[in-house]
Enzyme design. Structure first.
Site, short mmCIF file in Angstrom:
data_model
loop_
_atom_site.label_atom_id
_atom_site.label_comp_id
_atom_site.label_asym_id
_atom_site.label_seq_id
_atom_site.Cartn_x
_atom_site.Cartn_y
_atom_site.Cartn_z
N GLY A 198 0.80 -1.22 0.00
CA GLY A 198 0.00 0.00 0.00
C GLY A 198 0.83 1.27 0.00
O GLY A 198 0.36 2.31 -0.42
N PHE A 199 2.08 1.17 0.48
CA PHE A 199 2.96 2.35 0.46
C PHE A 199 3.44 2.60 -0.96
O PHE A 199 3.42 3.72 -1.46
CB PHE A 199 4.15 2.14 1.40
N ASN A 249 -7.77 4.72 5.78
CA ASN A 249 -7.75 4.89 4.33
C ASN A 249 -8.91 4.15 3.70
O ASN A 249 -9.35 3.10 4.17
CB ASN A 249 -6.40 4.43 3.74
N ARG A 250 -9.43 4.76 2.65
CA ARG A 250 -10.40 4.08 1.79
C ARG A 250 -9.99 4.31 0.34
O ARG A 250 -10.78 4.74 -0.50
CB ARG A 250 -11.84 4.58 2.07
N GLY A 254 -9.18 2.24 -2.05
CA GLY A 254 -9.93 1.45 -3.04
C GLY A 254 -9.07 0.96 -4.19
O GLY A 254 -9.49 0.98 -5.36
N PHE A 255 -7.85 0.49 -3.87
CA PHE A 255 -6.96 -0.10 -4.89
C PHE A 255 -6.73 0.85 -6.07
O PHE A 255 -6.83 0.47 -7.23
CB PHE A 255 -7.52 -1.43 -5.44
N SER A 288 -8.77 -6.39 1.86
CA SER A 288 -8.96 -4.95 1.86
C SER A 288 -10.44 -4.65 2.09
O SER A 288 -11.30 -5.22 1.42
CB SER A 288 -8.53 -4.34 0.53
N ASN A 325 -11.89 -1.93 1.33
CA ASN A 325 -12.31 -0.81 0.48
C ASN A 325 -12.77 -1.20 -0.92
O ASN A 325 -13.04 -0.34 -1.74
CB ASN A 325 -11.19 0.23 0.41
N THR A 326 -12.80 -2.49 -1.19
CA THR A 326 -13.43 -2.98 -2.42
C THR A 326 -14.64 -3.79 -1.95
O THR A 326 -14.47 -4.83 -1.32
CB THR A 326 -12.46 -3.85 -3.24
N LYS A 342 -3.09 -12.79 2.45
CA LYS A 342 -3.24 -11.71 3.45
C LYS A 342 -4.66 -11.63 3.94
O LYS A 342 -5.59 -11.47 3.16
CB LYS A 342 -2.80 -10.38 2.84
N ASN A 357 -4.47 -7.20 7.62
CA ASN A 357 -4.80 -5.96 6.91
C ASN A 357 -5.40 -4.94 7.90
O ASN A 357 -5.39 -5.17 9.10
CB ASN A 357 -5.77 -6.29 5.77
N GLY A 384 -2.26 1.36 12.12
CA GLY A 384 -1.43 2.06 13.09
C GLY A 384 -1.68 1.57 14.51
O GLY A 384 -2.28 0.51 14.71
N SER A 422 1.98 2.24 8.64
CA SER A 422 1.50 3.49 9.27
C SER A 422 2.54 4.15 10.16
O SER A 422 2.61 5.39 10.21
CB SER A 422 0.24 3.22 10.09
#
Ligand SMILES: Cc1cc2nc3c(=O)[nH]c(=O)nc-3n(C[C@H](O)[C@H](O)[C@H](O)COP(=O)(O)O)c2cc1C
Length: 343
Positions: free
Chosen positions: A60-61, A108-109, A111-112, A170, A172-173, A206, A235, A256, A307
């Site tokens: 994600g970073f 965070n959202r 969403g890939f 995730s 966010n999907t 994951k 996650n 975090g 984070s």
């Protein structure tokens, strides 16, 4: 005073996503450097790969694989790029990334959002292979067949990956995490196992921290049957432990410090479900050598963080690695592998 301490207030003036973009750009300008030397006691073999330090950068970073070499040279023992989806996608509308400074947390959202696997394959193909770079793959939001997206991602990215991660956790999907459920997970992992070429990179799975009792046993069984080489736990969480920041109510995945206890509980549950038969990689709220040590003795062969970088800067990976090496000396252990699950 570290350069990061000096620059942090500046970065915090920017919107979180702008600050992240500026960071990636700056990292891309760093001259190529040698990989760091880590204490020999930190080197271990996991899933057939030799990790020089157990402290890695979580997915994600560096979603598009733009700066894996910079992050390796800054002191990470391995770097996971992605999540990459087969086709490029924009992700959710902005703002979609929030710093919760009072909580040392992030919501965070995204969403890939990513440039897609084709572009990343070319970019990663141009780098000289050194260090361990994993590639995390996911499904496009509008995909008519998500399992096919994972299978395609595994096949597409294998040539440039030291390991691959199947990210089904995730938040966010919409609906993605349903792939963790019984029948779907068995089907997904079966399809991936069929696609994997002999001699190809190991495949990690994951998972989310938000699981029910019973899920851990079921996921471990499916992972072992599906020839998964390691589990990444975990996650971001959709739960909201008590938070102080004004952004606490934002939708998305929380990561975090406040995720730490939840991720540790999930790690312990997976350790007890697997009895050590499946390597575990801990992520979630790791911000110090103490945090990392607790995960290692709870059963993690490796750890990842993201984070904490926002609050402590990129030098953190090296500080955690040195702190782990010091703990090994204190306890008379010759190698990090001896500490795994010893707690
Ligand atoms: C901004 C942001 C974006 C993320 N994007 C991804 C992603 O694309 N794929 C993924 O598997 N995890 C992603 N994660 C989750 C992290 O890899 C990690 O599992 C989680 O943040 C917990 O670790 P941390 O508390 O050290 O951040 C993301 C996390 C953050 C904060």
């Amino acid at each position: 005073m570290s350069l990061y301490r000096l620059l942090r207030p500046l970065a915090f003036v920017l919107d979180a996503e702008q600050a992240h973009r500026a960071t990636i750009r700056a990292l891309g300008l760093l001259p190529r450097r040698a990989l760091p030397d880590f204490p020999a006691s930190l080197a271990s073999e996991v899933a057939g790969l030799r990790f020089p330090s157990p402290v890695g950068l979580a997915a994600g970073f560096d979603k598009d694989g733009e700066v894996p070499d910079a992050m390796l040279s800054l002191g990470f023992g391995f770097v996971e790029v992605g999540t990459l989806t087969p086709r490029p996608q924009q992700g959710n509308p902005k703002p979609r990334l929030f710093r919760l400074a009072e909580d040392e947390a992030v919501i965070n959202r995204m969403g890939f959002n990513n440039g897609g696997q084709v572009e990343a394959l070319a970019r990663l193909g141009r780098r000289e292979r050194r260090g361990i770079v994993g590639v995390n793959v996911g499904a496009n939001k509008d995909s008519p067949n998500r399992i096919a997206d994972y299978v395609a991602g595994i096949a597409a990215m294998a040539p440039v990956a030291d390991y691959l991660t199947v990210n089904i956790s995730s938040p966010n999907t919409p609906g993605l995490r349903n792939l963790q459920a019984g029948g779907e997970l068995v089907e997904l992992l079966g399809a991936i196992a069929e696609e994997r070429a002999p001699g190809g990179p190991p495949v990690f799975l994951k998972v989310a921290p938000d699981l029910q009792s019973g899920d851990h046993d079921r996921i471990v069984r499916a992972a072992l049957e599906g020839r998964i080489d390691a589990l990444i736990v975990a996650n971001t969480t959709v739960s909201r432990p008590p938070l102080r920041s004004r952004h606490a109510g934002q939708a998305g995945g929380l990561s975090g410090a406040p995720l730490g206890p939840l991720a540790l509980d999930a790690l312990r549950a997976f350790r007890s479900a697997s009895g050590g038969s499946l390597p575990l990689i801990a992520a979630g709220g790791i911000a110090s050598a103490d945090d990392a040590w607790v995960r290692v003795i709870a059963g993690a062969s490796l750890v990842q963080l993201y984070s904490a970088l926002v609050y402590h800067g990129p030098g953190l990976a090296r500080r955690i690695a040195d702190g782990l090496a010091a703990r090994l000396v204190e306890r008379g252990m010759g190698n990090i592998a001896e500490a795994v699950g010893s707690g």
